[in-house]
Write an enzyme that holds these catalytic residues in place. Structure first.
Site, short mmCIF file in Angstrom:
data_model
loop_
_atom_site.label_atom_id
_atom_site.label_comp_id
_atom_site.label_asym_id
_atom_site.label_seq_id
_atom_site.Cartn_x
_atom_site.Cartn_y
_atom_site.Cartn_z
N ALA A 13 21.70 18.56 15.29
CA ALA A 13 20.59 19.16 16.03
C ALA A 13 20.82 18.98 17.52
O ALA A 13 21.20 17.90 17.98
CB ALA A 13 19.27 18.50 15.61
N ARG A 14 20.63 20.05 18.25
CA ARG A 14 20.76 20.06 19.72
C ARG A 14 22.15 19.63 20.20
O ARG A 14 22.32 19.07 21.26
CB ARG A 14 19.69 19.18 20.38
N SER A 15 23.16 19.93 19.38
CA SER A 15 24.53 19.57 19.74
C SER A 15 25.17 20.57 20.69
O SER A 15 26.21 20.28 21.28
CB SER A 15 25.39 19.46 18.48
N SER A 18 24.85 26.45 18.91
CA SER A 18 24.44 27.85 19.09
C SER A 18 24.95 28.40 20.42
O SER A 18 25.45 29.53 20.47
CB SER A 18 22.92 27.99 19.01
N HIS A 52 15.18 30.90 22.14
CA HIS A 52 16.52 31.33 21.75
C HIS A 52 16.81 32.74 22.26
O HIS A 52 17.90 33.01 22.77
CB HIS A 52 16.69 31.29 20.22
N ARG A 56 19.69 33.74 25.01
CA ARG A 56 20.77 34.69 24.70
C ARG A 56 20.88 35.76 25.78
O ARG A 56 21.98 36.21 26.07
CB ARG A 56 20.51 35.38 23.35
N ASP A 83 22.85 32.98 12.96
CA ASP A 83 22.29 31.69 13.37
C ASP A 83 20.95 31.51 12.66
O ASP A 83 19.98 32.15 13.03
CB ASP A 83 22.12 31.66 14.88
#
Length: 176
Positions: A13-15, A18, A52, A56, A83
């Site tokens: 998570a939150r790495s 995306s 998100h 993008r 995703d």
């Protein structure tokens, strides 16, 4: 170097997985396909989805597909970013669908898609053993799905603290 036929991007998570996958997708054509699997169940999730989309920016053609990724893939042309596999799996698990059958359908659709696909998925197996059967079932199913996606992928990348670690294949030029 062009995009590989199938890229698998995983991380916690939150790495930054995306954001990395989006940078990878931008190496392809000017218009990017995006298949979103999240469902806006509550206000926090609606806010997350909106963030998100803002992150993008423009140039993305988005298809919402919380359950039927094969149909969504058949509706897209060109490179596409999915995703994420984790929310897709969660949606099927909560709907009590046959996870093996749905995974087989997804893998078949990925193999048939003519253009590059990037699929994002969470690595959930590094934490403690969950305290309930549903959470353990999810963790195990997610691990199996990730293994199958990575086995099929031409490029597999783990993102940790925003940094890509190539597990399989070679990053296209301009990526690091």
């Amino acid at each position: 170097m062009s995009l590989p036929p199938l890229s698998f991007v995983t991380g916690g998570a939150r790495s930054g997985k995306s954001a990395f996958a989006e940078r990878l997708a931008r190496l392809g054509p000017a218009t990017h396909g995006y298949i979103a699997t999240a469902e806006p169940w509550d206000e926090e999730m609606r806010d997350r989805i909106a963030r998100h989309r803002l992150d993008r920016g423009t140039g993305w053609h988005t298809v919402e597909a919380p359950l039927d990724l094969p149909a969504a893939l058949s509706q897209t042309q060109g490179a596409v970013l999915i995703d994420c596999a984790t929310l897709w799996l969660t949606n099927h698990l909560l709907a009590d669908h046959d996870l093996d059958a749905e995974t087989a359908r997804l893998l078949d659709a990925l193999a048939r898609h003519a253009a590059p696909v990037i699929i994002v998925s969470n690595e959930v197996g590094w934490g403690i053993v969950p305290d309930n059967a549903l959470a353990r079932r999810f963790r195990d199913a997610q691990g199996r799905l990730n293994q199958r996606l990575a086995a099929r992928a031409d490029l597999a990348v783990a993102v940790i603290a925003g940094l890509p670690l190539v597990l399989k294949g070679t990053l296209p030029g301009g990526m690091a």
